[in-house]
Write a protein that holds these residues in place. Structure first.
Motif, mmCIF file in Angstrom:
data_model
loop_
_atom_site.group_PDB
_atom_site.id
_atom_site.type_symbol
_atom_site.label_atom_id
_atom_site.label_comp_id
_atom_site.label_asym_id
_atom_site.label_seq_id
_atom_site.Cartn_x
_atom_site.Cartn_y
_atom_site.Cartn_z
ATOM 1 N N ARG A 1 -7.658 48.561 31.826
ATOM 2 C CA ARG A 1 -8.485 47.640 31.058
ATOM 3 C C ARG A 1 -7.795 46.285 30.967
ATOM 4 O O ARG A 1 -6.650 46.189 30.510
ATOM 5 C CB ARG A 1 -8.717 48.193 29.654
ATOM 6 N N ARG A 2 -8.496 45.265 31.379
ATOM 7 C CA ARG A 2 -7.942 43.919 31.263
ATOM 8 C C ARG A 2 -8.087 43.382 29.841
ATOM 9 O O ARG A 2 -7.225 42.644 29.359
ATOM 10 C CB ARG A 2 -8.642 42.967 32.239
ATOM 11 N N LEU A 3 -9.172 43.763 29.180
ATOM 12 C CA LEU A 3 -9.398 43.307 27.814
ATOM 13 C C LEU A 3 -8.672 44.241 26.851
ATOM 14 O O LEU A 3 -9.046 45.404 26.704
ATOM 15 C CB LEU A 3 -10.897 43.292 27.498
ATOM 16 N N VAL A 4 -7.630 43.719 26.230
ATOM 17 C CA VAL A 4 -6.836 44.487 25.270
ATOM 18 C C VAL A 4 -6.818 43.711 23.961
ATOM 19 O O VAL A 4 -6.453 42.528 23.934
ATOM 20 C CB VAL A 4 -5.398 44.719 25.786
ATOM 21 N N CYS B 1 -16.814 39.134 31.920
ATOM 22 C CA CYS B 1 -15.833 38.430 31.084
ATOM 23 C C CYS B 1 -14.506 39.172 31.043
ATOM 24 O O CYS B 1 -13.439 38.549 31.017
ATOM 25 C CB CYS B 1 -16.376 38.246 29.669
ATOM 26 N N GLU B 2 -14.570 40.498 31.048
ATOM 27 C CA GLU B 2 -13.319 41.270 31.072
ATOM 28 C C GLU B 2 -12.562 41.040 32.373
ATOM 29 O O GLU B 2 -11.339 40.928 32.387
ATOM 30 C CB GLU B 2 -13.609 42.757 30.896
ATOM 31 N N SER B 3 -13.294 40.964 33.485
ATOM 32 C CA SER B 3 -12.627 40.750 34.775
ATOM 33 C C SER B 3 -11.967 39.384 34.867
ATOM 34 O O SER B 3 -11.059 39.184 35.684
ATOM 35 C CB SER B 3 -13.636 40.913 35.910
ATOM 36 N N LYS B 4 -12.418 38.430 34.023
ATOM 37 C CA LYS B 4 -11.891 37.071 34.079
ATOM 38 C C LYS B 4 -10.882 36.773 32.965
ATOM 39 O O LYS B 4 -10.284 35.697 32.955
ATOM 40 C CB LYS B 4 -13.042 36.062 33.967
ATOM 41 N N CYS B 5 -10.689 37.717 32.049
ATOM 42 C CA CYS B 5 -9.909 37.370 30.849
ATOM 43 C C CYS B 5 -8.410 37.300 31.105
ATOM 44 O O CYS B 5 -7.687 36.623 30.364
ATOM 45 C CB CYS B 5 -10.214 38.343 29.713
ATOM 46 N N ARG B 6 -7.916 37.991 32.111
ATOM 47 C CA ARG B 6 -6.481 37.892 32.421
ATOM 48 C C ARG B 6 -6.221 38.480 33.792
ATOM 49 O O ARG B 6 -7.016 39.250 34.326
ATOM 50 C CB ARG B 6 -5.627 38.613 31.380
ATOM 51 N N HIS B 7 -5.071 38.107 34.356
ATOM 52 C CA HIS B 7 -4.602 38.674 35.613
ATOM 53 C C HIS B 7 -3.570 39.752 35.298
ATOM 54 O O HIS B 7 -2.792 39.626 34.354
ATOM 55 C CB HIS B 7 -3.970 37.609 36.505
ATOM 56 N N ILE B 8 -3.579 40.808 36.091
ATOM 57 C CA ILE B 8 -2.605 41.879 35.911
ATOM 58 C C ILE B 8 -1.421 41.594 36.825
ATOM 59 O O ILE B 8 -1.544 41.582 38.044
ATOM 60 C CB ILE B 8 -3.212 43.252 36.247
#
Length: 755
Positions: A348-351, A413-420
């Motif tokens: 999950r990118r959105l934490v 939006c979750e896919s764009k919220c941060r890079h792993i």
């Protein structure tokens, strides 16, 4: 060098002796322009060669129960132009055919001299976990470009069974291997080899001449490089076979794969290797080298390996000047078990605990909601429905479209919220400084290559990082700067945990000194979390089974006529599970209420005339109905009367929405649509989104018409006893959508709700 250009404004932290110890300051391409042009001309010749259609057939989607491998001949990978093209083709082929391991011949890199010390660093577009083993001639260390050399690359779920193998015992880089092992005593060795040519070559850097020099220096025998290779490889293969290994050999044999001397020797008793192309396709490949006329590349397997499909790719899909081969073999023959294709879920990118990710998520959500007029469309639906029950078909269609688009926006939006990122070391200012400087040197190289539109911005950033007079740096100095930064990062990585703790402690002291309680609390939480994670990682590594075996269960068992029957095929497993869960989830049908006359009168959906009589209080319970049943019917009638009087509000307030999601645990599993609890926990923090989702739920409750998405759940089977796969001993749970969970909880589980 950085400190020298800064005119002493920053004290030097390294010496020239350190640099000589840690960094190789060779600009290979500029010194060897002639040989590089030859390599590039060969690359152009390979690109222009007549292409041939694919030979054989392998489906792009890898089926269950098989491993998939690929053989590749790179023919060198040193210059940037050559490397980029071949890396792009190799990565594309791996992704297209879902390849799990690759045998690579003629890598052409002397890893002692190369700027990049790992094969994986040459393939940056490969995602997921991977392991690589390389072998080249380490008896010489002349230049970066070194003909010959081999490598293996293992990817994805095959790493669950991966074990390191052995390399060429003479250190000439003629072969390397790794092992696949699951059941004790049942293992398969994957070998990648490169056959030295029999004809003499006078080029000093050729593989033939490398081996001639080795023979002259280390052996007192009158033997040719080809004879030495054949005798060594056959001896090594016989040893592995004597140890019980099953073998898959990938090799550019440099002779006919069936009639050559070495080809025939591979088939003798004790080795028992057979080339797989003719048996599975019906004929050999016409030519596997761009200028050849016969098949000189091949894949050999022992009789205990079951190969199911083979395909030779056209030159247009092959990275080097040889045709690549993709092949399948069963997992049952390789590791002793029939394994299913398991697709690992993405993290999950959105934490919720990551403020930066939350801010980026909300910013993108604001933009998307504005573009698609989401708030206005919900208001329009609310006016059209006007609290009517049931909702009209037109309103239901609009609601479903809006719901589907909101889910799409949430996932986007979750896919764009941060890079792993997977950094080599935990963050600290010292390591970050050298990492940023290394990246800046690469950008300065781009400036010199003429690929940057606004070099002034980059030079300004370089000066901020302590790189003085960036406009005066030459290409060689920038390359040396990149190497210097890598050397410093490698040195500091040994102390990275200590530097990380020191950094957090310093930030905590600063926060306490400025009486910033919120920031101090966040830093303490971060320190506790990282310390706990480090401790449990060490404990897990020490006490857990680190074989890497997946815990996913892809089989079930059922006792039939006193015999335990195992089901492994997807359709069979789904059928058995459906029969079990259907019986388990319909046990209420056997209750007196459902099995008697009343159950028959109500019907499955309770939309009959009798149901209407119960709601109005005019129903006369049958004589066989128990006292408890009669009390339940009276309570239903009373609740219906209260609702009709308007004493119950069928709406969800933003405060209720916020209060509910604050209490929820983010890691709770839910939602076949992938809109997990984290989306709603974040939305509950912001008034406009709490209002939006509360209004949406209110429309659903008032109209009695949920989104069609709520009708899809996901059944999960959990083992009650580890390793016991009897279907009646598995715990079955049904995961609902996250917002459906909230709706059900407010109606049936929270007495304090207004619903």
């Amino acid at each position: 060098m950085i400190d020298k250009r800064s005119n002493g404004t920053r004290r030097s932290r390294i010496t020239d002796d350190n640099v000589r110890d840690w960094v190789e300051s060779e600009a290979f391409e500029s010194r060897n322009a002639a040989s590089m042009s030859i390599l590039e001309s060969k690359l152009n010749e390979t690109s222009a060669v007549k292409d041939y259609p694919a030979h054989g057939n392998v489906e792009e989607v890898r089926p269950d129960g098989v491993f998939r491998g690929m053989s590749v001949q790179l023919n060198g990978m040193v210059t940037r132009k050559v490397m980029n093209r071949k890396a792009r083709l190799l990565t594309a082929a791996i992704k297209k055919y879902e390849v799990q391991f690759v045998g690579i011949g003629e890598v052409g890199v002397n890893w002692k001299k190369a700027n990049r010390k790992r094969l994986l660093s040459l393939l940056p577009e490969l995602t997921g976990e991977a392991r690589a083993m390389t072998a080249n001639n380490t008896t010489e260390n002349v230049a970066v470009h070194q003909q010959g050399g081999v490598a293996t690359l293992a990817l994805g779920e095959i790493l669950n069974y991966y074990k390191k193998g052995s390399k060429d015992f003479r250190h000439l880089g003629r072969w390397t291997s790794f092992i696949l092992q699951s059941v004790q005593g049942h293992r398969t060795r994957i070998v990648q080899a490169y056959g030295v040519r029999a004809n003499r070559s006078n080029i000093l850097g050729s593989v033939y001449q490398q081996h001639v020099r080795y023979i002259q220096q280390h052996l007192n025998e009158n033997v040719s490089p080809r004879q030495l290779f054949e005798s060594d490889l056959l001896w090594q293969l016989s040893v592995w076979r004597a140890l019980g290994d099953r073998i898959i050999l990938i090799m550019d044999i440099n002779c006919h794969v069936l009639t050559g001397k070495l080809s025939r020797a591979l088939t003798v008793e004790g080795i028992d290797l057979k080339e797989i192309t003719k048996d599975h396709i019906g004929s050999l490949c016409l030519n596997t080298h761009s200028s050849g006329s016969e098949q000189i590349d091949g894949v050999w397997a022992t009789p205990d390996i079951t190969v199911t499909a083979v395909k030779w790719l056209p030159y247009s899909e092959s990275p080097g000047d040889h045709r690549s081969c993709v092949f399948n073999f069963t997992t049952l023959s390789a590791i002793g078990t029939s394994e299913r294709r398991i697709v690992l879920p993405a993290c999950r990118r959105l934490v919720f605990s990551n403020p930066a990710a939350v801010d980026a998520y909300i910013a993108e959500m604001d933009r998307q909601f504005s573009i698609h007029r989401i708030h206005d469309r919900l208001d329009d639906i609310q006016k059209l429905s006007n609290g009517e029950f049931p909702m009209s078909d037109h309103c239901q269609e609009l609601m479903d479209k809006l719901d589907a688009q909101v889910i799409e926006i949430q996932l986007h939006c979750e896919s764009k919220c941060r890079h792993i990122y997977r950094p080599d070391s935990p963050y600290s200012p010292d390591i970050s400084l050298w990492d940023k400087r290394g990246k800046m040197f690469k950008r300065m190289i781009d400036i010199l290559d003429g690929t940057v539109r606004n070099p002034g911005v980059i030079r300004k950033q370089a000066r901020k990082l302590g790189i003085a007079a960036p406009k005066m740096w030459t290409y060689d100095e920038c390359v040396h700067g990149v190497q210097l930064c890598k050397a410093w990062k490698k040195k500091l990585s040994k102390y990275a945990p200590c530097l990380r703790i020191e950094h957090l402690q310093q930030r905590l002291l600063e926060a306490e000194a400025t009486e910033d309680k919120e920031r101090a609390k966040a830093i303490r939480t971060m320190m506790i979390r990282e310390e706990s994670s480090s401790m449990w990682s060490s404990l897990s590594y020490t006490f857990n089974d680190n074989g890497g075996r997946s815990n996913a269960v892809t089989r079930v068992e059922r006792i039939e006529n006193g015999v335990t029957v195992e089901y492994t095929e997807q359709t069979e497993v789904e059928r058995v599970v459906r029969e079990m869960t259907q019986n388990r989830f319909t046990l209420a049908d056997s209750s007196p209420l459902c099995s008697g006359l009343l159950g028959e009168q109500l019907g499955y959906l309770a939309n009959t005339e009798v149901a209407e009589q119960i709601l109005t209080g005019n129903y006369m319970a049958p004589e066989e109905a128990s006292n408890a049943t009669v009390l339940v019917l009276e309570e239903i009638s009373r609740i219906a009367e209260v609702m009709k009087a308007g004493k119950v509000s069928l709406s969800v307030s933003p405060e209720e929405f916020t209060q509910y999601w604050k209490k929820m645990k983010e890691r709770t599993s839910s939602s076949y649509s992938k809109a997990h609890f984290g989306h709603y926990k974040v939305a509950a923090m912001y008034k406009q989104y709490a209002q939006f989702f509360a209004t949406k739920l209110s429309i659903i409750s008032q109209s009695g018409t949920p989104p069609s998405r709520w009708g899809i759940g996901m059944t999960v089977l959990l083992e009650k006893i580890a390793g016991l796969a009897l279907v009646n001993k598995l715990r079955a749970i049904l995961l609902f959508e996250a917002d459906s969970n909230m709706f059900n909880r407010l109606i049936f589980g929270d007495p304090g709700s207004t619903i």
